[in-house]
Write a protein that holds these residues in place. Structure first.
Motif, short mmCIF file in Angstrom:
data_model
loop_
_atom_site.label_atom_id
_atom_site.label_comp_id
_atom_site.label_asym_id
_atom_site.label_seq_id
_atom_site.Cartn_x
_atom_site.Cartn_y
_atom_site.Cartn_z
N SER A 46 0.75 -0.95 -0.16
CA SER A 46 -0.24 0.14 0.24
C SER A 46 0.76 0.97 -0.05
N ILE A 47 1.88 1.29 0.55
CA ILE A 47 2.76 2.12 0.40
C ILE A 47 3.44 2.82 -0.63
N ASN A 48 4.52 1.21 -0.69
CA ASN A 48 4.94 1.66 -2.34
C ASN A 48 5.30 1.03 -3.09
N GLY A 49 3.94 -0.01 -3.73
CA GLY A 49 2.86 -0.12 -4.84
C GLY A 49 3.64 -1.20 -5.50
N ASP A 50 2.97 -1.74 -5.86
CA ASP A 50 4.16 -2.62 -6.79
C ASP A 50 2.89 -3.13 -8.15
N ALA A 51 3.37 -4.06 -9.24
CA ALA A 51 2.85 -3.92 -10.11
C ALA A 51 1.68 -4.20 -10.94
N LYS A 52 1.35 -4.27 -9.18
CA LYS A 52 -0.55 -4.59 -9.94
C LYS A 52 -1.49 -3.45 -8.70
N THR A 53 -0.93 -2.86 -7.91
CA THR A 53 -1.05 -2.12 -7.04
C THR A 53 -0.48 -0.32 -7.18
N GLU A 54 -1.21 0.40 -6.81
CA GLU A 54 -0.38 1.91 -7.47
C GLU A 54 -0.43 2.19 -5.47
N VAL A 55 0.40 3.25 -5.28
CA VAL A 55 0.16 4.02 -4.13
C VAL A 55 -1.20 4.15 -3.32
N GLN A 56 -1.14 3.54 -2.29
CA GLN A 56 -2.75 3.98 -1.54
C GLN A 56 -1.62 5.32 -0.30
N PRO A 57 -3.02 6.32 -0.64
CA PRO A 57 -2.23 7.40 0.78
C PRO A 57 -3.13 6.72 1.63
N LEU A 58 -2.50 6.81 3.22
CA LEU A 58 -2.51 5.78 4.53
C LEU A 58 -2.33 7.05 4.57
N PHE A 59 -1.35 8.02 4.99
CA PHE A 59 -1.58 8.84 5.94
C PHE A 59 -1.43 10.25 5.83
N SER A 60 -1.83 10.96 6.83
CA SER A 60 -1.90 12.21 6.47
C SER A 60 -0.23 13.07 7.03
N ILE A 61 0.06 14.00 6.27
CA ILE A 61 1.41 14.93 6.91
C ILE A 61 1.03 16.23 6.44
N LEU A 62 0.88 17.44 7.30
CA LEU A 62 0.71 18.34 6.92
C LEU A 62 1.59 19.37 7.22
N VAL A 63 2.00 20.20 5.63
CA VAL A 63 2.56 21.03 4.68
C VAL A 63 2.73 22.51 5.25
N VAL A 64 3.93 22.91 6.62
CA VAL A 64 3.31 23.97 7.24
C VAL A 64 4.97 25.00 5.96
N LEU A 65 4.57 26.51 5.76
CA LEU A 65 5.31 27.21 5.24
C LEU A 65 5.67 28.16 5.78
N GLN A 66 6.71 28.03 7.33
CA GLN A 66 8.08 28.70 8.10
C GLN A 66 8.18 29.59 7.59
N SER A 67 8.12 30.78 7.72
CA SER A 67 9.74 32.13 7.12
C SER A 67 10.02 31.15 6.43
N SER A 68 10.02 30.70 4.97
CA SER A 68 10.15 30.42 3.96
C SER A 68 11.03 29.11 4.28
N LYS A 69 10.69 28.71 5.10
CA LYS A 69 10.86 27.54 4.93
C LYS A 69 9.50 25.90 4.98
N VAL A 70 9.71 25.25 4.72
CA VAL A 70 8.72 24.26 4.17
C VAL A 70 8.85 23.40 5.87
N GLU A 71 7.85 22.94 5.78
CA GLU A 71 8.32 21.25 7.61
C GLU A 71 6.75 20.86 7.31
N PHE A 72 6.93 19.03 7.60
CA PHE A 72 6.15 18.35 7.39
C PHE A 72 5.22 18.32 9.16
#
Length: 114
Positions: A46-72
């Motif tokens: 599910s995380i990496n995918g394979d020949a039969k399975t596409e990558v599945q979104p399993l986790f939420s990660i917030l992307v924050v832009l702070q002072s011109s810096k991207v933080e996850f």
């Protein structure tokens, strides 16, 4: 315990009962190991995918832009650490399982251990 059923039977009957319990114990352990293995393989697929399975979104990660810096949040290393810890805990379940041979052993054998 079910060994109480055979406590007054001959040693041969008790030996056969113990052999059957040991065989079931091995089967249960192997089934648990296979279930854990398949679960981890599914997670990986599910995380990496394979020949039969596409990558599945399993986790939420917030992307924050702070002072011109991207933080996850959580950070990628934190997320990887969490996934690793969950995988280790899944594997540890096979070691924590009570053995049937210990729980279904005839009473007189348990008394010898005391």
């Amino acid at each position: 315990s079910s060994s109480e059923t055979f406590k007054n039977d001959s040693e041969e009957v008790q030996r056969e009962w113990l052999k059957k319990v040991e065989a079931i114990d091995v089967s249960v352990e192997e089934a648990l190991r296979q279930a854990v293995r398949r679960s981890l393989q599914e997670l990986s697929r599910s995380i990496n995918g394979d020949a039969k399975t596409e990558v599945q979104p399993l986790f939420s990660i917030l992307v924050v832009l702070q002072s011109s810096k991207v933080e996850f949040k959580p950070s990628i290393p934190e997320l990887a650490q969490t996934i690793t810890a969950v995988s280790r805990e899944a594997i540890a379940t096979t070691k924590a399982m009570l053995r049937l041979t210990e729980t279904l052993r005839p009473t007189k054998d348990k008394d010898k251990d005391k």
